[in-house]
Enzyme design. Structure first.
Site, PDB file in Angstrom:
ATOM      1  N   SER A  61     106.384   4.288 -38.020  1.00 30.63           N
ATOM      2  CA  SER A  61     107.364   3.192 -38.088  1.00 30.63           C
ATOM      3  C   SER A  61     107.933   2.929 -36.697  1.00 30.63           C
ATOM      4  CB  SER A  61     108.506   3.594 -39.024  1.00 30.63           C
ATOM      5  OG  SER A  61     109.602   2.715 -38.867  1.00 30.63           O
ATOM      6  N   ARG A  87     106.853   7.514 -49.943  1.00 28.96           N
ATOM      7  CA  ARG A  87     107.798   8.572 -50.330  1.00 28.96           C
ATOM      8  C   ARG A  87     107.179   9.953 -50.516  1.00 28.96           C
ATOM      9  NH1 ARG A  87     109.317   3.939 -52.993  1.00 28.96           N
ATOM     10  NH2 ARG A  87     111.403   3.089 -52.525  1.00 28.96           N
ATOM     11  N   ALA A 110     107.351   5.010 -42.461  1.00 32.68           N
ATOM     12  CA  ALA A 110     108.674   5.211 -43.070  1.00 32.68           C
ATOM     13  C   ALA A 110     109.635   5.591 -41.953  1.00 32.68           C
ATOM     14  CB  ALA A 110     108.623   6.289 -44.141  1.00 32.68           C
ATOM     15  N   HIS A 163     106.744  -2.978 -50.321  1.00 34.77           N
ATOM     16  CA  HIS A 163     107.638  -2.169 -49.495  1.00 34.77           C
ATOM     17  C   HIS A 163     108.286  -1.062 -50.342  1.00 34.77           C
ATOM     18  CE1 HIS A 163     109.639  -2.739 -45.398  1.00 34.77           C
ATOM     19  NE2 HIS A 163     110.309  -1.712 -45.878  1.00 34.77           N
ATOM     20  N   GLN A 172     103.476   0.606 -36.679  1.00 33.94           N
ATOM     21  CA  GLN A 172     104.099  -0.471 -37.468  1.00 33.94           C
ATOM     22  C   GLN A 172     105.114  -1.221 -36.617  1.00 33.94           C
ATOM     23  OE1 GLN A 172     107.594  -0.148 -38.661  1.00 33.94           O
ATOM     24  NE2 GLN A 172     107.523  -2.248 -39.436  1.00 33.94           N
ATOM     25  N   LEU A 173     105.099  -2.527 -36.803  1.00 32.32           N
ATOM     26  CA  LEU A 173     105.929  -3.374 -35.955  1.00 32.32           C
ATOM     27  C   LEU A 173     106.845  -4.258 -36.781  1.00 32.32           C
ATOM     28  CD1 LEU A 173     105.772  -3.821 -32.850  1.00 32.32           C
ATOM     29  CD2 LEU A 173     104.314  -5.795 -33.335  1.00 32.32           C
ATOM     30  N   TYR A 174     108.101  -4.322 -36.365  1.00 30.21           N
ATOM     31  CA  TYR A 174     108.992  -5.396 -36.814  1.00 30.21           C
ATOM     32  C   TYR A 174     109.130  -6.346 -35.630  1.00 30.21           C
ATOM     33  CZ  TYR A 174     110.579  -2.822 -40.958  1.00 30.21           C
ATOM     34  OH  TYR A 174     110.641  -2.190 -42.168  1.00 30.21           O
ATOM     35  N   ASP A 219      99.806  -0.397 -51.162  1.00 29.33           N
ATOM     36  CA  ASP A 219     100.733   0.726 -51.322  1.00 29.33           C
ATOM     37  C   ASP A 219     101.809   0.367 -52.331  1.00 29.33           C
ATOM     38  OD1 ASP A 219     103.060  -0.511 -50.195  1.00 29.33           O
ATOM     39  OD2 ASP A 219     102.689   0.321 -48.223  1.00 29.33           O
ATOM     40  N   SER A 220     102.672   1.326 -52.610  1.00 27.05           N
ATOM     41  CA  SER A 220     103.824   1.240 -53.513  1.00 27.05           C
ATOM     42  C   SER A 220     103.491   1.832 -54.882  1.00 27.05           C
ATOM     43  CB  SER A 220     104.354  -0.200 -53.660  1.00 27.05           C
ATOM     44  OG  SER A 220     104.723  -0.706 -52.372  1.00 27.05           O
ATOM     45  N   THR A 228     104.830  -5.787 -40.372  1.00 27.76           N
ATOM     46  CA  THR A 228     105.497  -5.871 -41.679  1.00 27.76           C
ATOM     47  C   THR A 228     106.031  -7.290 -41.870  1.00 27.76           C
ATOM     48  OG1 THR A 228     106.055  -3.558 -41.514  1.00 27.76           O
ATOM     49  CG2 THR A 228     107.314  -4.851 -43.107  1.00 27.76           C
ATOM     50  N   ARG A 283     119.899  -2.388 -51.024  1.00 24.68           N
ATOM     51  CA  ARG A 283     119.790  -1.108 -51.727  1.00 24.68           C
ATOM     52  C   ARG A 283     121.201  -0.603 -51.992  1.00 24.68           C
ATOM     53  NH1 ARG A 283     115.694  -0.078 -46.968  1.00 24.68           N
ATOM     54  NH2 ARG A 283     114.247  -1.746 -47.490  1.00 24.68           N
ATOM     55  N   LYS A 342     101.239  -6.278 -43.416  1.00 24.97           N
ATOM     56  CA  LYS A 342     101.732  -5.421 -44.509  1.00 24.97           C
ATOM     57  C   LYS A 342     102.780  -6.192 -45.315  1.00 24.97           C
ATOM     58  CE  LYS A 342     104.138  -0.993 -45.197  1.00 24.97           C
ATOM     59  NZ  LYS A 342     105.535  -1.328 -45.451  1.00 24.97           N
TER      60      LYS A 342
HETATM   61  C1  LIG Z   1     112.513   5.665 -46.659  1.00 25.56           C
HETATM   62  C2  LIG Z   1     111.525   4.578 -46.395  1.00 25.56           C
HETATM   63  C3  LIG Z   1     111.483   3.985 -45.166  1.00 25.56           C
HETATM   64  C4  LIG Z   1     110.564   2.965 -44.924  1.00 25.56           C
HETATM   65  N1  LIG Z   1     110.481   2.441 -43.670  1.00 25.56           N
HETATM   66  C5  LIG Z   1     109.569   1.476 -43.421  1.00 25.56           C
HETATM   67  C6  LIG Z   1     109.434   0.955 -42.118  1.00 25.56           C
HETATM   68  O1  LIG Z   1     110.093   1.379 -41.186  1.00 25.56           O
HETATM   69  N2  LIG Z   1     108.535  -0.019 -41.943  1.00 25.56           N
HETATM   70  C7  LIG Z   1     107.760  -0.523 -42.968  1.00 25.56           C
HETATM   71  O2  LIG Z   1     106.965  -1.429 -42.780  1.00 25.56           O
HETATM   72  N3  LIG Z   1     107.849  -0.012 -44.208  1.00 25.56           N
HETATM   73  C8  LIG Z   1     108.731   0.983 -44.451  1.00 25.56           C
HETATM   74  N4  LIG Z   1     108.801   1.517 -45.693  1.00 25.56           N
HETATM   75  C9  LIG Z   1     107.880   1.057 -46.742  1.00 25.56           C
HETATM   76  C10 LIG Z   1     106.611   1.925 -46.738  1.00 25.56           C
HETATM   77  O3  LIG Z   1     105.842   1.687 -45.606  1.00 25.56           O
HETATM   78  C11 LIG Z   1     105.732   1.672 -47.959  1.00 25.56           C
HETATM   79  O4  LIG Z   1     105.464   0.301 -48.081  1.00 25.56           O
HETATM   80  C12 LIG Z   1     106.332   2.178 -49.261  1.00 25.56           C
HETATM   81  O5  LIG Z   1     107.072   3.349 -49.052  1.00 25.56           O
HETATM   82  C13 LIG Z   1     105.224   2.450 -50.266  1.00 25.56           C
HETATM   83  O6  LIG Z   1     105.741   2.822 -51.482  1.00 25.56           O
HETATM   84  P1  LIG Z   1     105.883   4.323 -52.006  1.00 25.56           P
HETATM   85  O7  LIG Z   1     107.046   4.916 -51.282  1.00 25.56           O
HETATM   86  O8  LIG Z   1     106.129   4.125 -53.451  1.00 25.56           O
HETATM   87  O9  LIG Z   1     104.600   5.037 -51.691  1.00 25.56           O
HETATM   88  C14 LIG Z   1     109.703   2.532 -45.949  1.00 25.56           C
HETATM   89  C15 LIG Z   1     109.747   3.148 -47.202  1.00 25.56           C
HETATM   90  C16 LIG Z   1     110.645   4.163 -47.425  1.00 25.56           C
HETATM   91  C17 LIG Z   1     110.656   4.815 -48.778  1.00 25.56           C
HETATM   92  C1  LIG Z   2     117.900   1.466 -39.740  1.00 25.54           C
HETATM   93  C2  LIG Z   2     117.032   0.312 -39.723  1.00 25.54           C
HETATM   94  C3  LIG Z   2     116.445  -0.097 -40.989  1.00 25.54           C
HETATM   95  C4  LIG Z   2     115.239   0.684 -41.301  1.00 25.54           C
HETATM   96  C5  LIG Z   2     114.451  -0.060 -42.292  1.00 25.54           C
HETATM   97  C6  LIG Z   2     113.253   0.662 -42.611  1.00 25.54           C
HETATM   98  C7  LIG Z   2     112.659   0.127 -43.827  1.00 25.54           C
HETATM   99  O1  LIG Z   2     111.775  -0.685 -43.765  1.00 25.54           O
HETATM  100  C8  LIG Z   2     113.123   0.572 -45.094  1.00 25.54           C
HETATM  101  O2  LIG Z   2     112.516   0.181 -46.107  1.00 25.54           O
HETATM  102  O3  LIG Z   2     114.125   1.301 -45.176  1.00 25.54           O
END
Ligand SMILES: Cc1cc2nc3c(=O)[nH]c(=O)nc-3n(C[C@H](O)[C@H](O)[C@H](O)COP(=O)(O)O)c2cc1C
Ligand SMILES: CCCCCCC(=O)C(=O)O
Length: 391
Positions: free
Chosen positions: A111, A320, A83, A265, A133-135, A296-297, A161, A170, A241
């Protein structure tokens, strides 16, 4: 509460406390899903549609809830999902999460858009196993450098990802004109700070700053051929992922990746997708045990972990709940949430009559609608079809 400090006893209570504590812009960014948030709601609801079928009179006095993920021992089948921007929740950010993860012997995924650097996080908790984790950036050299650094810093796998070639919409972030607070930067891009400010900051002149940031840097042309490229530049195992269909699961196996994570995600990308727990069986069946499937999720309870494992997942990841815990209590908060989930899982596993994770199988879970139909059967089944024709 009568003036006493309220102690949260589940992840939902952690979220309620975090909401009180965090600035609105930050809470909204963490909590939001894409568009109408149908999938966000369903990620939780779908777990509730699954019901458990316990077996009784099993000796559960010596349960073992541990597992192994890509050769890494884990105290229970849970991984911390990546995250972004965790210092918005607490000044210690990702370092606090890494320490709590190490203490609890669970893997933390960092992340690439963390607010601490990957080296700082690695050094903070050397005993804890970590994935990175990689973008994939438009500029492949940026990605290559991240991969080399992750390898050198001791990360054990790369989590690529694949569901975010463009960032989901969002709406709360658009309203809030979300941007990374001024005092924070992206920890993995400190060197670029003076030469290329774009990699360290988000801007929000209008709309969501992260949407613009993401679109400017990440590669929307990513395809399966890029998996081969990534494999050519690293010896680390690669985990995909964001796989949710049988077709992509088969391609993932063919491409030689080490594991997949069934993920939408956290419902932040494509609204209207199935809840991920409803995709797990399809992916598990397609993979046919050739590689581990994680999911996940929407995981919020120990019973959710149990249900995911019953459908064939090797482990779950949580996003979260960790952020809420971090906001409420820093490292201690994350430690507490991990303990809560471990204890809930331990109890649920015992109450369905499983002594080890290997004993969890599809028989312990049933879809609620199926349970209802089965219940109705004795009443409707014997009647000839013609008599039911008007129904
Ligand atoms: C605030 C936030 C930031 C996230 N940032 C990333 C990220 O940088 N890279 C990524 O692959 N997934 C990111 N995710 C997705 C999470 O890795 C994950 O898939 C997701 O949060 C799982 O769902 P949950 O929050 O209901 O547990 C993010 C999720 C949240 C809520
Ligand atoms: C500020 C760059 C975007 C971050 C994105 C992270 C992410 O995957 C997410 O769900 O938020």
């Amino acid at each position: 509460m009568n003036g006493e400090r309220f102690t949260p006893v589940n992840t939902f209570e952690y979220e309620a406390l975090a909401k009180l504590k965090l600035p609105k812009m930050v809470y909204d960014y963490y909590a939001s899903g894409a568009d109408d948030e149908y999938t966000l709601e369903d990620n939780i609801a779908a777990f509730r549609r699954l019901r458990l079928r316990p077996r009784v009179l099993v000796d559960i006095s010596a349960q073992d809830i541990s597992t192994t993920l890509l050769g890494i021992p884990s105290s229970f089948p849970l991984v911390i999902a990546p995250a972004a921007m965790q210092k918005m929740a607490h000044p210690d950010g990702e370092v606090a999460v890494a320490r709590a993860a190490a203490k609890n012997k669970v893997i933390m995924t960092l992340s690439s858009l963390s607010t601490c650097s990957m080296e700082q996080v690695a050094e903070s908790s050397p005993a804890g196993a970590k994935w990175f984790q990689l973008y994939i950036y438009k500029d492949r050299q940026v990605t290559k450098k991240l991969v080399e650094r992750a390898q050198n810093a001791g990360y054990k796998a790369l989590v690529l990802t694949v569901d975010a070639q463009r960032l989901g919409r969002r709406e709360a972030d658009i309203h809030n004109k979300f941007s990374l607070p001024q005092h924070l930067t992206f920890g993995n891009f400190q060197e670029e700070q003076t030469t290329n400010d774009d990699k360290t900051r988000t801007k929000s002149a209008q709309g969501s700053g992260i949407e613009a940031y993401f679109a400017s840097l990440m590669d929307p042309s990513l395809t399966w051929k890029d998996i081969a490229w990534l494999q050519s530049i690293t010896r680390l195992p690669i985990i995909l992922k964001g796989i949710t269909t049988a077709e992509d699961a088969q391609k993932a196996v063919q491409s030689g990746v080490a594991a997949v994570i069934v993920s939408n995600h956290g419902a932040r990308q494509l609204d209207g997708m199935l809840a991920t727990i409803d995709c797990v069986e399809e992916v598990v069946d397609a993979v046919r045990s050739r590689i581990p499937v994680l999911m996940d999720s929407g995981v919020r309870r120990g019973t959710d972990i149990l249900k995911a494992l019953a459908l064939g997942a090797k482990a779950v990841c949580i996003g979260r709940p960790v952020l809420w815990a971090l906001a409420v209590g820093g490292e201690e908060g994350v430690d507490d949430v991990l303990n809560l989930l471990r204890n809930e899982f331990h109890l649920a596993m015992g109450l369905v009559g499983c002594r080890s994770v290997e004993e969890i199988d599809r028989r312990i879970v049933v879809h609620q609608d199926v349970a209802r139909i089965q219940k109705l059967k004795p009443k409707t089944h014997p009647q000839p079809l013609s008599q039911n024709a008007r129904l």
